[in-house]
Design a protein around this motif. Structure first.
Motif, PDB file in Angstrom:
ATOM      1  N   LYS A 102      -7.940   2.275  -6.092  1.00  0.00           N
ATOM      2  CA  LYS A 102      -7.060   1.895  -7.211  1.00  0.00           C
ATOM      3  C   LYS A 102      -7.891   1.153  -8.239  1.00  0.00           C
ATOM      4  O   LYS A 102      -7.892  -0.088  -8.274  1.00  0.00           O
ATOM      5  CB  LYS A 102      -5.933   1.001  -6.695  1.00  0.00           C
ATOM      6  CG  LYS A 102      -5.142   1.638  -5.575  1.00  0.00           C
ATOM      7  CD  LYS A 102      -4.287   0.620  -4.847  1.00  0.00           C
ATOM      8  CE  LYS A 102      -3.770   1.220  -3.549  1.00  0.00           C
ATOM      9  NZ  LYS A 102      -3.103   0.201  -2.726  1.00  0.00           N
TER      10      LYS A 102
ATOM     11  N   GLY B 101      -6.843  -5.553   1.244  1.00  0.00           N
ATOM     12  CA  GLY B 101      -5.611  -5.484   2.039  1.00  0.00           C
ATOM     13  C   GLY B 101      -5.886  -5.086   3.473  1.00  0.00           C
ATOM     14  O   GLY B 101      -5.690  -5.870   4.408  1.00  0.00           O
TER      15      GLY B 101
ATOM     16  N   ASN C  78       0.846  -1.206   0.000  1.00  0.00           N
ATOM     17  CA  ASN C  78       0.000   0.000   0.000  1.00  0.00           C
ATOM     18  C   ASN C  78       0.875   1.247   0.000  1.00  0.00           C
ATOM     19  O   ASN C  78       0.586   2.227  -0.691  1.00  0.00           O
ATOM     20  CB  ASN C  78      -0.908   0.022   1.227  1.00  0.00           C
ATOM     21  CG  ASN C  78      -2.164  -0.803   1.012  1.00  0.00           C
ATOM     22  OD1 ASN C  78      -2.440  -1.251  -0.095  1.00  0.00           O
ATOM     23  ND2 ASN C  78      -2.906  -1.005   2.081  1.00  0.00           N
TER      24      ASN C  78
END
Ligand code: ADP
Ligand code: MG
Length: 556
Positions: free
Chosen positions: A371, A379, A308
């Motif tokens: 994204k 995540g 990240n």
């Protein structure tokens, strides 16, 4: 009768009146607490009453005939002269009393005092006389000063208290926001967990059928299609597994570990993943406390955080990984989320793009990603679930344009406690090799619950509603390692009968029986002599231990 009065008898009425006025005046002068001073035109003192003596410290005789300036500090002389001059020339014959001025007086001993003075002019014709009344206001001034000081103190106290109240209400607001966020995440967990679980089962069916199909298809092109379908289904299974982690429904294998060792272990890997433009710094706490967590999940978490960070620093930057011992107090806002106590903190900080408040608010949600097309949004949600399931917590601090810090808290485990806790409730033996367990239970609802419990221990589960279905399955499925059967199975053959069949036909398959009846009522000390029996109701740990020990019995 006094002589004075007798004298007055001889006088005319006007004279008697004026003589009475004089004596009244004399009495007033004598008893007045204020200084009453008369001045002649040259401003020399012609009268000096008892009050004046008290205030200025001069005896009357000492000042009569002297300039009034002896009663005024030097620096006020000129001002005072001016004032009197303007007063004298103003043409006002007798000013009203009460037009007071604040001045300073000078005592005989040289000390000064604040005073209020009124001046009036008598005698329109002939020689003018000034009457001055001076009041010592030292005490009043002192009280005023005291009062304003205590007012100021009071005000300061009020302000202090107001600030404390504001702080308290802000703290409450923060706590409330944290609670709402926790409830939100809990709701997400419930929802996601349910869906993921069902989805996983569907995927298992898809995969199972594909496998069966693959065995029957010889044509190359068809086999290729099947392999692709298997690949996609496996990817789906991996995704649902991460969702299960988020929902805290995936069995973890926590072990006692030192997070510093783990960080050092993955530092190399991280450096490579980050590329050359990002520098990695690790600052590890000395004497970091031990913690208990699933090491591969923890590695995953830190790698995910690093990725990240990399995504947030497309032009490169700095990544800092720190470990620290932290004690969370009951007043900490984060104590809303995890119990107060000792934790180790793993902190990952980047110098990247940071998050907007909106992104920050949703970052832990499963599938939330900014994204587009590249991110899964799994995540942080997976890390969140992992932290919660491990008895810890995770927080994010981030500011748009200023980078991000994610902190993972995991509970401290005392070294001594760790040694002693071999049989504590949180260390249940999990499946070692994902063995397959066949659950035989005639009550469908109960069966579902048992399946979930066993699955949560890391086993692969199959089920059958009765002994004959179980036998059919055992003949078909070579992977079954253990049969877990209720002793009482409706009207057909019992679990005991099934156990005997297994022993005769599949000796490598282990048998664990269960019953809700006390052993003698179920007809069998006999049974317990021959098979392992788990009595209902049993705890998660009882179940885990029974499965583990039955599977490992007779191995040595
Ligand atoms: P993904 O990385 O697949 O998008 P995550 O759950 O890991 O999903 O992150 C969710 C979102 O949180 C990201 O899309 C991003 O907007 C934001 N985010 C996470 N980590 C960072 C970071 N270090 N800096 C800036 N934004 C971040
Ligand atoms: Mg991510």
């Amino acid at each position: 009768m006094s002589e004075e009065v007798r004298e007055e008898r001889g006088k005319g009425p006007v004279e008697a009146q004026s003589s009475q006025a004089e004596s009244t005046m004399a009495a007033i002068l004598a008893i007045a607490a204020d200084a009453i001073i008369a001045l002649d035109e040259q401003r020399r003192i012609t009268q000096f009453n008892y009050g004046a003596e008290q205030i200025f410290g001069y005896a009357k005789d000492e000042v009569i005939g002297r300039s009034v300036n002896v009663l005024i500090p030097d620096r006020f002389h000129s001002r005072h002269d001016e004032h009197v001059a303007s007063f004298a020339s103003s043409g006002v014959a007798a000013r009203r009393m009460g037009e007071r001025r604040e001045i300073f007086g000078l005592r005989k001993d040289g000390s000064e005092f604040p005073a209020e003075a009124s001046i009036t002019q008598l005698g329109e014709t002939g020689e003018r006389i000034f009457m001055v009344v001076v009041r010592d206001v030292t005490d009043r001034k002192r009280y005023e000063a005291l009062l304003s000081q205590s007012n100021a103190e009071l005000e300061a106290r009020v302000m202090e208290r107001t600030a404390a109240l504001e702080e308290e209400s802000q703290r409450r607001e923060e706590a409330r926001a944290a609670l709402i966020q926790a409830q939100r995440m809990e709701a997400f967990g419930q929802l996601t967990g349910g869906i993921a679980h069902d989805f996983n089962n569907l995927l298992a069916i898809v995969l199972g059928n594909l496998e069966l199909l693959e065995a029957r298809v010889s044509e190359e092109e068809a086999s290729d299609l099947i392999r692709r379908a298997v690949g996609a289904a496996q990817m789906g299974a991996r995704l649902t597994n991460r969702l299960l982690t988020f929902a805290r429904r995936r069995p973890l294998a926590p072990t006692l570990l030192n997070a510093n060792d783990l960080m050092l272990g993955i530092a190399e890997l991280l450096k490579r993943a980050l590329g050359e433009r990002t520098t990695l710094t690790t600052v590890l706490a000395r004497a970091l406390w031990q913690t208990r967590a699933d090491p591969s999940e923890l590695e995953n978490a830190v790698i995910n955080l690093a990725i990240n960070a990399r995504d947030a620093m497309p032009k490169g930057g700095k990544l800092l990984i720190e470990t620290e011992n932290v004690t969370i107090g009951t007043a900490d806002p984060i104590a809303q989320e995890c119990a107060a106590g000792d934790y180790i903190a793993i902190r990952v900080t980047d110098t990247g793009s940071g998050m907007s408040p909106q992104t920050l608010k949703r970052a832990f949600e499963p599938f939330f990603t900014t994204k587009e097309g590249r991110g899964t949004g799994l995540g942080l949600s997976t890390i969140y679930g992992f932290a919660r399931q491990s008895g810890g917590h995770v927080t994010i601090e981030s500011q748009l344009g200023h980078g991000t810090t994610v902190t993972l808290y995991l509970p401290r485990v005392d070294a001594s406690e760790a040694a002693a806790s071999g049989n504590s409730d949180d260390t249940v033996p999990l499946s070692e090799n994902c063995e397959t367990v066949l659950v035989v239970e005639d009550n469908a609802e109960l069966c579902e619950i048992v399946l979930r419990r066993i699955e949560a221990l890391g086993y692969v589960v199959l089920s059958a509603p009765n002994a004959s279905a179980a036998i059919a399955m055992l003949e078909k499925e070579p992977d079954i390692a253990l049969v877990f059967s209720d002793i009482v199975l409706g009207s057909g053959p019992s679990g005991y009968d099934l156990g005997l069949w297994v022993r005769a036909h599949k000796p490598e398959v282990k048998v664990l029986l269960t019953t809700g009846y006390a052993s003698d009522a179920a007809g069998g000390e006999k049974i317990e002599d021959e098979f392992e029996v788990l009595h209902k109701p049993y705890s998660r740990k009882d179940l885990a231990v029974a499965l583990h020990s039955t599977l490992n019995a007779g191995d040595g």
